[in-house]
Enzyme design. Structure first.
Site, PDB file in Angstrom:
ATOM      1  N   LYS A   3     -74.645   5.813  10.996  1.00 54.43           N
ATOM      2  CA  LYS A   3     -73.648   5.376  11.988  1.00 54.43           C
ATOM      3  C   LYS A   3     -73.633   3.861  12.046  1.00 54.43           C
ATOM      4  O   LYS A   3     -74.660   3.216  11.829  1.00 54.43           O
ATOM      5  CB  LYS A   3     -74.024   5.910  13.381  1.00 54.43           C
ATOM      6  CG  LYS A   3     -72.851   5.979  14.326  1.00 54.43           C
ATOM      7  CD  LYS A   3     -72.052   7.248  14.055  1.00 54.43           C
ATOM      8  CE  LYS A   3     -70.858   7.395  14.943  1.00 54.43           C
ATOM      9  NZ  LYS A   3     -70.206   8.695  14.694  1.00 54.43           N
TER      10      LYS A   3
HETATM   11  P1  NAD Z   1     -60.521   7.280  20.088  1.00 55.07           P
HETATM   12  O1  NAD Z   1     -60.935   5.861  20.189  1.00 55.07           O
HETATM   13  O2  NAD Z   1     -59.400   7.649  19.175  1.00 55.07           O
HETATM   14  O3  NAD Z   1     -60.150   7.852  21.551  1.00 55.07           O
HETATM   15  C1  NAD Z   1     -61.045   7.854  22.611  1.00 55.07           C
HETATM   16  C2  NAD Z   1     -60.317   8.338  23.860  1.00 55.07           C
HETATM   17  O4  NAD Z   1     -61.251   8.471  24.916  1.00 55.07           O
HETATM   18  C3  NAD Z   1     -59.241   7.389  24.371  1.00 55.07           C
HETATM   19  O5  NAD Z   1     -58.203   8.145  24.957  1.00 55.07           O
HETATM   20  C4  NAD Z   1     -59.988   6.565  25.430  1.00 55.07           C
HETATM   21  O6  NAD Z   1     -59.117   5.993  26.397  1.00 55.07           O
HETATM   22  C5  NAD Z   1     -60.851   7.640  26.030  1.00 55.07           C
HETATM   23  N1  NAD Z   1     -62.073   7.142  26.665  1.00 55.07           N
HETATM   24  C6  NAD Z   1     -62.992   6.298  26.137  1.00 55.07           C
HETATM   25  N2  NAD Z   1     -63.987   6.091  27.004  1.00 55.07           N
HETATM   26  C7  NAD Z   1     -63.692   6.833  28.103  1.00 55.07           C
HETATM   27  C8  NAD Z   1     -64.321   7.046  29.351  1.00 55.07           C
HETATM   28  N3  NAD Z   1     -65.476   6.434  29.645  1.00 55.07           N
HETATM   29  N4  NAD Z   1     -63.733   7.889  30.222  1.00 55.07           N
HETATM   30  C9  NAD Z   1     -62.568   8.498  29.934  1.00 55.07           C
HETATM   31  N5  NAD Z   1     -61.914   8.349  28.787  1.00 55.07           N
HETATM   32  C10 NAD Z   1     -62.472   7.510  27.879  1.00 55.07           C
HETATM   33  O7  NAD Z   1     -61.862   8.079  19.721  1.00 55.07           O
HETATM   34  P2  NAD Z   1     -61.985   9.468  18.981  1.00 55.07           P
HETATM   35  O8  NAD Z   1     -62.024   9.228  17.529  1.00 55.07           O
HETATM   36  O9  NAD Z   1     -60.997  10.424  19.552  1.00 55.07           O
HETATM   37  O10 NAD Z   1     -63.460   9.899  19.417  1.00 55.07           O
HETATM   38  C11 NAD Z   1     -63.742  10.501  20.670  1.00 55.07           C
HETATM   39  C12 NAD Z   1     -65.118  11.094  20.637  1.00 55.07           C
HETATM   40  O11 NAD Z   1     -65.209  12.041  19.568  1.00 55.07           O
HETATM   41  C13 NAD Z   1     -66.268  10.110  20.401  1.00 55.07           C
HETATM   42  O12 NAD Z   1     -67.402  10.566  21.091  1.00 55.07           O
HETATM   43  C14 NAD Z   1     -66.512  10.226  18.916  1.00 55.07           C
HETATM   44  O13 NAD Z   1     -67.823   9.852  18.569  1.00 55.07           O
HETATM   45  C15 NAD Z   1     -66.279  11.706  18.701  1.00 55.07           C
HETATM   46  N6  NAD Z   1     -65.932  12.093  17.334  1.00 55.07           N
HETATM   47  C16 NAD Z   1     -64.844  11.570  16.696  1.00 55.07           C
HETATM   48  C17 NAD Z   1     -64.531  12.004  15.421  1.00 55.07           C
HETATM   49  C18 NAD Z   1     -63.303  11.540  14.679  1.00 55.07           C
HETATM   50  O14 NAD Z   1     -63.009  12.081  13.605  1.00 55.07           O
HETATM   51  N7  NAD Z   1     -62.531  10.602  15.201  1.00 55.07           N
HETATM   52  C19 NAD Z   1     -65.348  12.946  14.778  1.00 55.07           C
HETATM   53  C20 NAD Z   1     -66.444  13.458  15.458  1.00 55.07           C
HETATM   54  C21 NAD Z   1     -66.715  13.039  16.743  1.00 55.07           C
END
Ligand code: NAD
Length: 430
Positions: A114
């Site tokens: 990561k």
């Molecule tokens: P992103 O940046 O595209 O979106 C994040 C979303 O969460 C946004 O809508 C943001 O406003 C909201 N957010 C952030 N902090 C917040 C808080 N404290 N309270 C409420 N809303 C909040 O991110 P993503 O890629 O969708 O990732 C989201 C989660 O999923 C993370 O934990 C990430 O590690 C995990 N994840 C992502 C992927 C991927 O393929 N993108 C894969 C596995 C896991």
């Protein structure tokens, strides 16, 4: 200080006891592994702290980050790049450990890594004298941060030692900038359409997998139908938005969505397509309809709650107030160790992050292995592979959980740890 790892001794800092550490410890004990070996599963193999001087609009903005290469016993280090204002070393280590567990429980030939880059883009508005929210500015800044990061570490990516992907704060556009540095389609996954080695379906694969896990939770664990099921989703980014779109397609009623800036609530079900259009334009779900706060959303009386935003949002306190019948962890580690204990005690089933949000890494496996093929895999074939891999892992974890009287989350970690241990033993790494 009672430090147990070389890293803790060097940092003179004790890693907080997280859910993954505790679950690995418990799984290791059940598997009869010694304390030294359990620590080898817990600790990262290498951590690098770096400084990025980012040239932007005629200024140099310095940001710091760290890269945790947790375990490569089963394949190259794999894991996303996160850009956020609160990134820390221990959080990055924890996220890299989750990737090792995720790739292992999903039986994908990758390890875990990561990158966390600590940047408060909103703070940068002051540096550049901007008053209004400007999404082009935010995007340009994160692209330039990623470009500088890639320039420093391109050798690792080109040698397939560490294969990065998007995470919170980054997306396909940033991955294209990494490709620009390496010119190797297998050096990075999550590339946008049209860039050498891109994969149809990769962008929506994590959200798709989360929606499939929610369907399994509803039908096979809760004995409910997806059609008409009431769903609440925290986060409307890559994961939350796609999960919402797929669940709406399956006939579920997504009644509430929140993000960093606000929320949208409609007890008769939100129009997710319209909400997605609104969020694309406004940069938030706020202002679409009746608002709802994050805390209210986590306590809504729904069938499934999907935390798809930040980590540690469900803790000992608010887990007592959860009224959802079940939880699917779209985000990484959204439930703390103490929160999970409360949910287990209350009999609320949880499909854990390392299975629920593994759709992205399944698609990354396809993207990596087919990166030199000019013949594109079809989107529906990629999503079918996501379904199959999640089903396989979830079935195995549910069986192990019922045989051993443990939660699905603990069983998933046990399956993963056993696989990592076997690979480390065969390679004489322990
Ligand atoms: P992103 O940046 O595209 O979106 C994040 C979303 O969460 C946004 O809508 C943001 O406003 C909201 N957010 C952030 N902090 C917040 C808080 N404290 N309270 C409420 N809303 C909040 O991110 P993503 O890629 O969708 O990732 C989201 C989660 O999923 C993370 O934990 C990430 O590690 C995990 N994840 C992502 C992927 C991927 O393929 N993108 C894969 C596995 C896991």
């Amino acid at each position: 200080m009672n430090a147990e790892s070389g890293m803790e001794i060097l940092l003179e800092s004790k890693e907080p006891t997280t859910r993954s550490i505790e679950f690995i410890r418990r799984a290791g004990e059940r598997l009869g592994l010694g304390r030294g070996i359990i620590n080898d599963m817990i600790n990262p193999q290498k951590v690098t702290v770096f400084r990025l001087p980012v040239k932007f609009w005629g200024k140099v903005v310095v940001v710091w980050g760290c890269m945790s290469l947790h375990n490569d016993a089963r394949g190259p280090y794999k894991g996303g790049i996160r850009i956020a204002p609160d990134v820390s070393i221990w959080e990055t280590v924890e996220l890299s450990r989750l990737m090792t567990l995720k790739t292992a429980v999903m039986d994908i030939e990758f390890g875990g890594g990561k990158t966390g880059i600590r940047a408060d883009i909103r703070e940068m508005y002051n540096i550049f004298g901007l008053k209004e929210r400007d999404r082009d500015f935010e995007e340009a800044m994160s692209l330039d941060i990623c470009e500088e990061f890639a320039a420093q570490f391109k050798g690792l990516f080109r040698d397939h030692v560490y294969v990065p992907a998007p995470d919170m704060g980054t997306g396909p556009a940033e991955m294209a900038f990494i490709y620009n540095q390496t010119l190797d389609p297998a050096s990075v996954t999550g590339k946008p359409e049209g860039v050498h080695g891109w994969l149809p379906g990769r962008k929506e694969s994590t959200g798709y997998g989360v929606s499939h896990a929610a369907k399994r939770l509803l039908e096979d664990i809760l004995g409910l139908r997806v059609e008409g099921a009431r769903v609440a989703i925290q986060g409307f980014g890559n994961v939350g938005m796609h999960a919402a779109l797929f669940l709406a397609e399956l006939g579920a009623k997504v009644v509430a969505v929140t993000d960093l800036y606000g929320g949208a609530y409609d007890p008769s079900g939100l129009d997710i397509q319209a909400l997605a259009r609104h969020a694309r334009k406004a940069g938030t779900v706020a202002g679409f309809t009746t608002s709802i706060t994050n805390e209210e959303l986590l306590a809504l009386d729904v069938d499934v709650l999907l935390p798809c935003a930040a980590g540690h949002v469900l803790n000992e306190e608010n887990c007592k107030a959860v009224r959802a019948k079940g939880i699917v962890e779209g985000a990484n580690m959204p439930t703390t160790l103490e929160g999970m204990d409360v949910l287990v005690e209350r009999g609320i089933p949880v499909i854990p992050d390392i299975i629920a949000n593994a759709g992205g890494v399944v698609a990354s496996m396809e993207e990596y292995s087919r990166s030199l093929s000019a013949l594109k895999t079809r989107r529906e074939d990629v999503l079918r592979t996501v379904t199959e891999k999640i089903d396989e892992s979830l079935d195995a974890a549910m069986q192990q959980a019922s045989e051993q009287g443990i939660s699905i989350a603990e069983a998933s970690v046990q399956i993963a740890i056993d696989r990592v241990y076997q690979a480390m033993k065969r390679r004489r790494l322990i």
